[in-house]
Write an enzyme that holds these catalytic residues in place. Structure first.
Site, PDB file in Angstrom:
ATOM      1  N   ASP A   1      40.737  -7.243 -13.493  1.00 54.69           N
ATOM      2  CA  ASP A   1      40.524  -7.298 -14.941  1.00 54.69           C
ATOM      3  C   ASP A   1      39.064  -7.616 -15.233  1.00 54.69           C
ATOM      4  O   ASP A   1      38.510  -8.586 -14.716  1.00 54.69           O
ATOM      5  CB  ASP A   1      41.413  -8.374 -15.562  1.00 54.69           C
ATOM      6  CG  ASP A   1      41.201  -8.472 -17.065  1.00 54.69           C
ATOM      7  OD1 ASP A   1      41.873  -7.729 -17.808  1.00 54.69           O
ATOM      8  OD2 ASP A   1      40.354  -9.287 -17.500  1.00 54.69           O
TER       9      ASP A   1
ATOM     10  N   TYR B   1      31.152  -8.770 -19.805  1.00 56.47           N
ATOM     11  CA  TYR B   1      30.892  -9.595 -18.625  1.00 56.47           C
ATOM     12  C   TYR B   1      29.642  -9.087 -17.902  1.00 56.47           C
ATOM     13  O   TYR B   1      29.676  -8.111 -17.157  1.00 56.47           O
ATOM     14  CB  TYR B   1      32.081  -9.578 -17.668  1.00 56.47           C
ATOM     15  CG  TYR B   1      33.395 -10.033 -18.268  1.00 56.47           C
ATOM     16  CD1 TYR B   1      33.428 -10.805 -19.429  1.00 56.47           C
ATOM     17  CD2 TYR B   1      34.595  -9.699 -17.674  1.00 56.47           C
ATOM     18  CE1 TYR B   1      34.637 -11.219 -19.982  1.00 56.47           C
ATOM     19  CE2 TYR B   1      35.808 -10.122 -18.215  1.00 56.47           C
ATOM     20  CZ  TYR B   1      35.815 -10.877 -19.368  1.00 56.47           C
ATOM     21  OH  TYR B   1      37.024 -11.283 -19.903  1.00 56.47           O
TER      22      TYR B   1
ATOM     23  N   GLN C   1      46.616 -10.418 -23.627  1.00 53.50           N
ATOM     24  CA  GLN C   1      45.906 -11.297 -22.688  1.00 53.50           C
ATOM     25  C   GLN C   1      45.430 -12.525 -23.460  1.00 53.50           C
ATOM     26  O   GLN C   1      44.654 -12.409 -24.414  1.00 53.50           O
ATOM     27  CB  GLN C   1      44.717 -10.572 -22.046  1.00 53.50           C
ATOM     28  CG  GLN C   1      44.000 -11.436 -21.031  1.00 53.50           C
ATOM     29  CD  GLN C   1      42.908 -10.703 -20.270  1.00 53.50           C
ATOM     30  OE1 GLN C   1      41.891 -11.295 -19.925  1.00 53.50           O
ATOM     31  NE2 GLN C   1      43.112  -9.421 -19.995  1.00 53.50           N
TER      32      GLN C   1
ATOM     33  N   ARG D   1      38.529 -22.827 -16.309  1.00 54.70           N
ATOM     34  CA  ARG D   1      37.153 -22.544 -15.882  1.00 54.70           C
ATOM     35  C   ARG D   1      36.683 -23.470 -14.766  1.00 54.70           C
ATOM     36  O   ARG D   1      35.515 -23.853 -14.711  1.00 54.70           O
ATOM     37  CB  ARG D   1      36.210 -22.568 -17.090  1.00 54.70           C
ATOM     38  CG  ARG D   1      36.779 -21.716 -18.216  1.00 54.70           C
ATOM     39  CD  ARG D   1      35.872 -21.468 -19.363  1.00 54.70           C
ATOM     40  NE  ARG D   1      36.621 -20.841 -20.449  1.00 54.70           N
ATOM     41  CZ  ARG D   1      36.093 -20.300 -21.531  1.00 54.70           C
ATOM     42  NH1 ARG D   1      34.793 -20.297 -21.685  1.00 54.70           N
ATOM     43  NH2 ARG D   1      36.851 -19.769 -22.461  1.00 54.70           N
TER      44      ARG D   1
ATOM     45  N   GLY E   1      39.313 -15.930 -10.934  1.00 57.28           N
ATOM     46  CA  GLY E   1      38.060 -15.367 -10.443  1.00 57.28           C
ATOM     47  C   GLY E   1      37.756 -15.795  -9.020  1.00 57.28           C
ATOM     48  O   GLY E   1      38.363 -16.710  -8.473  1.00 57.28           O
TER      49      GLY E   1
END
Length: 327
Positions: free
Chosen positions: A52, A57, A192, A225, A294
């Protein structure tokens, strides 16, 4: 790896999905190109076949790195998810919703939410080029744009599907009311949204609707995060341009640290990291289709993929809920 059907589509996505925000570099203190590419490759090699990303980004860099990383792989084995609707290059000519100022090389760049039909088509073509593919598996609006009627944005997605350039349409950061309005034009596959142990607001209305109406939920920021990795409490030095310096201040950090201390023995007992335990919990929550996470290098990517090897009993899930109730 476990693969799950997304909403009302025939898309089979890996339960752990590679989230490509960080490899774009912007807002994350930069990136290392070869490490980023290696992380994508390692993910695919270990069963994380869903990726994704978004044009925003890295202002196109994330998509370009992914396009480079997937060369040589069987495209049919990989599911590419990307977005549209955040404009930074002035092509919106002042139209749309002003969002915020991003920074690149010390310069402020105004970001707008803009999802007119013409812009959707334009961005989709740019994403196809950067990704080096002729179709996108799931194309999603990144953030709602109050200046463009939802039906106009959805009509553009329908057009791209009819042209074979997109397999399925999705939204991101939509409220339940916006999801319902979008579905009057096109049967969107997914929403999302942010979801984590520290942010469970979607459980009130979106999750019940999703489970009753074949709507997939793609959960982002499951680790808040990086806060739920526990690393911040061991060495909380972040680069000055890292957005998390401000982001983390919304939480009661003392309580978060106590919660992580409470579940650490469970992670150790399973020979797992805190990150893996938190991610596995997230994949097991009702209504959650896939979970984005990530990776900045190959090692992190492999660890993310191995998350699905962890088993959690009802008793263990109950213990985690008990500790979460203390937050």
């Amino acid at each position: 790896m476990e693969y799950r059907t997304l909403g009302n589509t025939d898309l089979q996505l890996s339960a752990i999905t590679y989230g490509a925000f960080a490899i774009g570099g912007n807002m994350w203190g930069g990136n290392e190109k070869q490490d980023s590419i290696a992380s994508v490759k390692a993910s695919i090699d270990n069963g994380v076949t869903t990726i994704d990303t978004a044009p925003f980004y890295g202002f196109g860099l994330s998509e370009e790195l992914i396009g480079e990383a997937i060369k040589g792989y069987d495209r049919s084995r990989i599911q590419l998810l990307t977005k549209f609707g955040l404009v930074w290059d002035g092509s919106n000519q002042g139209k749309g919703d002003y969002f915020f100022d991003a920074e690149e090389d010390g310069k402020k760049i105004p970001i707008y939410k803009y999802a007119s039909k013409s812009n959707v088509i334009k961005e989709a073509e740019e994403s196809l080029k950067r990704l080096g593919t002729d179709y996108i598996d799931l194309l999603q609006i990144h953030w709602p744009d109050s200046t463009t009627p939802i039906h106009e944005t959805m009509e553009a997605l329908e057009q791209l599907i009819q042209q074979g350039k997109v397999r399925a349409a999705g939204v991101s950061n939509y409220s339940l009311a916006q999801v319902q309005e979008a579905r009057q034009t096109i049967h969107i596959a997914s929403n999302q949204v942010a979801y984590s142990m520290l942010n469970r607001s979607i459980e009130k209305d979106l999750v019940p609707y999703a489970t009753d109406n074949q709507l997939g939920i793609i959960a982002y920021s499951p680790m808040e995060r990086g806060l739920l990795t526990g690393k911040y409490f061991q060495d909380n030095k972040l680069k000055d341009n890292d957005h998390r310096n401000g982001y983390f201040q919304q939480f009661n950090l003392e309580k978060v640290q106590a919660f992580l201390d409470a579940i650490t023995p469970m992670a150790k007992d399973k020979n797992a990291s805190l990150s893996q335990l938190v991610l596995r919990w997230t994949t097991l929550q009702p209504g959650i289709s896939v979970v984005l996470t990530g990776a900045r290098n190959a090692e992190q990517a492999v660890q993310n993929a191995r998350t699905m090897d962890i088993q959690l009993s009802d008793g263990e899930l109950g213990f985690i809920e008990q500790e979460l109730a203390r937050l």
